[in-house]
Design an enzyme around this catalytic site. Structure first.
Site, PDB file in Angstrom:
ATOM      1  N   HIS A  98      -0.673-103.271  31.177  1.00 15.20           N
ATOM      2  CA  HIS A  98      -0.002-101.968  31.695  1.00 15.20           C
ATOM      3  C   HIS A  98       1.366-102.010  32.037  1.00 15.20           C
ATOM      4  CE1 HIS A  98      -3.957 -99.549  31.804  1.00 15.20           C
ATOM      5  NE2 HIS A  98      -4.535-100.657  31.753  1.00 15.20           N
ATOM      6  N   GLU A 151       3.489 -99.645  32.260  1.00 17.69           N
ATOM      7  CA  GLU A 151       3.783 -98.234  33.173  1.00 17.69           C
ATOM      8  C   GLU A 151       3.315 -98.558  34.599  1.00 17.69           C
ATOM      9  OE1 GLU A 151      -0.753 -97.676  32.278  1.00 17.69           O
ATOM     10  OE2 GLU A 151       0.919 -98.638  31.353  1.00 17.69           O
ATOM     11  N   CYS A 174      -3.779-100.202  26.731  1.00 20.50           N
ATOM     12  CA  CYS A 174      -5.423-100.577  27.062  1.00 20.50           C
ATOM     13  C   CYS A 174      -6.383 -99.750  26.338  1.00 20.50           C
ATOM     14  CB  CYS A 174      -5.408-100.369  28.669  1.00 20.50           C
ATOM     15  SG  CYS A 174      -7.090-100.905  29.244  1.00 20.50           S
TER      16      CYS A 174
END
Length: 269
Positions: free
Chosen positions: A228, A230, A119
């Site tokens: 994302h 994560e 991002c």
């Protein structure tokens, strides 16, 4: 109160103990850079830890990479996206070191250094010219937050080597400057050289050219993507869908494979 209980009895929101069969993964040190306005550095460090590696915090003002084996530039709003998303952070002392290590000669050990920009990290990498193109406001001019399906287009990077080319993953997407743009020549080059790593599936959420969600550099060690991974690493805390199987509500963990892929590639090198 929990503070008065023995450590073995303190209730945990989540058990972050990694279920890792290869103990060598813990020797892999992955740096996570923090800037003013970074939001997802702890999430990135948590993803590395769950994958079995050792996260190493890196402060933007420092110039010491602390002998890390790879670097993650996490998401957020570095410097509040002032001037242009990622433009100020790209000039930080730590990023000069990341640039030097990511473009180093040689192929042994961690040269060149594997780098993942997520991002805002992707925006920073384009501002540093480690990745081609640029990121501008979403075409609908609104912040978007959704679970996003992606198609894996390139599995020749350390971060995607254990993914399935042509397969799909589902990870969260949250951005307001997520529209990937580049000139026609650059877009043609990315396609011809197989440097598009991820592509949006099921609709383009921000107007990115050719549905591009992530790209890599010529050498394949630097990858940037807007969604994302994560935030999709642990069942119970991820998306409610997966690109590979039916999952229970919030049990999607497709993003974990990017981090385990990186760790295992380094161990096997």
């Amino acid at each position: 109160m929990a503070e008065s209980l023995p450590s073995t009895e303190v209730p945990l929101i989540a058990d972050l103990t990694p279920d890792v069969s290869d103990e060598r993964l813990a020797d892999v040190r992955v740096g996570v850079v923090t800037f003013p306005g970074t939001l997802d550095d702890r999430d990135a460090a948590r993803a590395v830890r769950i994958a079995g590696g050792t996260p190493v915090p890196l402060w933007y003002k420092d110039s010491d990479l602390q002998s890390v084996d790879a670097v993650i530039i996490p998401g957020g709003f570095s410097y509040g996206d002032y001037l242009r998303a990622g433009s100020i952070a790209a000039k930080a002392p730590m990023m000069r070191e990341v640039h030097r290590a990511a473009t180093a000669d040689g192929t042994s050990g961690s040269a060149p250094l594997p780098v993942l920009g997520i991002c805002n990290g992707f925006q920073i990498l384009t501002e540093m010219h480690l990745l081609p193109g640029s990121m501008i406001k979403n075409d609908h001019l609104k912040f978007v937050c959704t679970d996003q399906r992606l198609r894996v287009e390139n599995t020749e990077t350390p971060w995607t080597a254990e993914l399935d080319r042509g397969g799909e993953i589902v990870v969260p997407l949250k951005n307001q400057d997520g529209q990937y743009v580049a000139d026609a020549r650059t877009l043609r080059q990315l396609e011809e050289e197989n440097r598009v790593v991820f592509r949006y599936v099921g609709g383009n959420p921000n107007g990115s050219r050719q549905d591009i969600a992530g790209v890599t550099n010529e050498r394949g060690n630097v990858v940037g993507l807007m969604p994302h991974p994560e935030h999709a690493v642990e069942p119970g805390f991820g998306p409610s869908s997966s690109g590979t199987e039916e999952v229970a509500m919030r049990y999607g963990s497709d993003g974990l494979r990017l981090f385990t892929s990186l760790l295992r590639q380094i161990v096997a090198a």
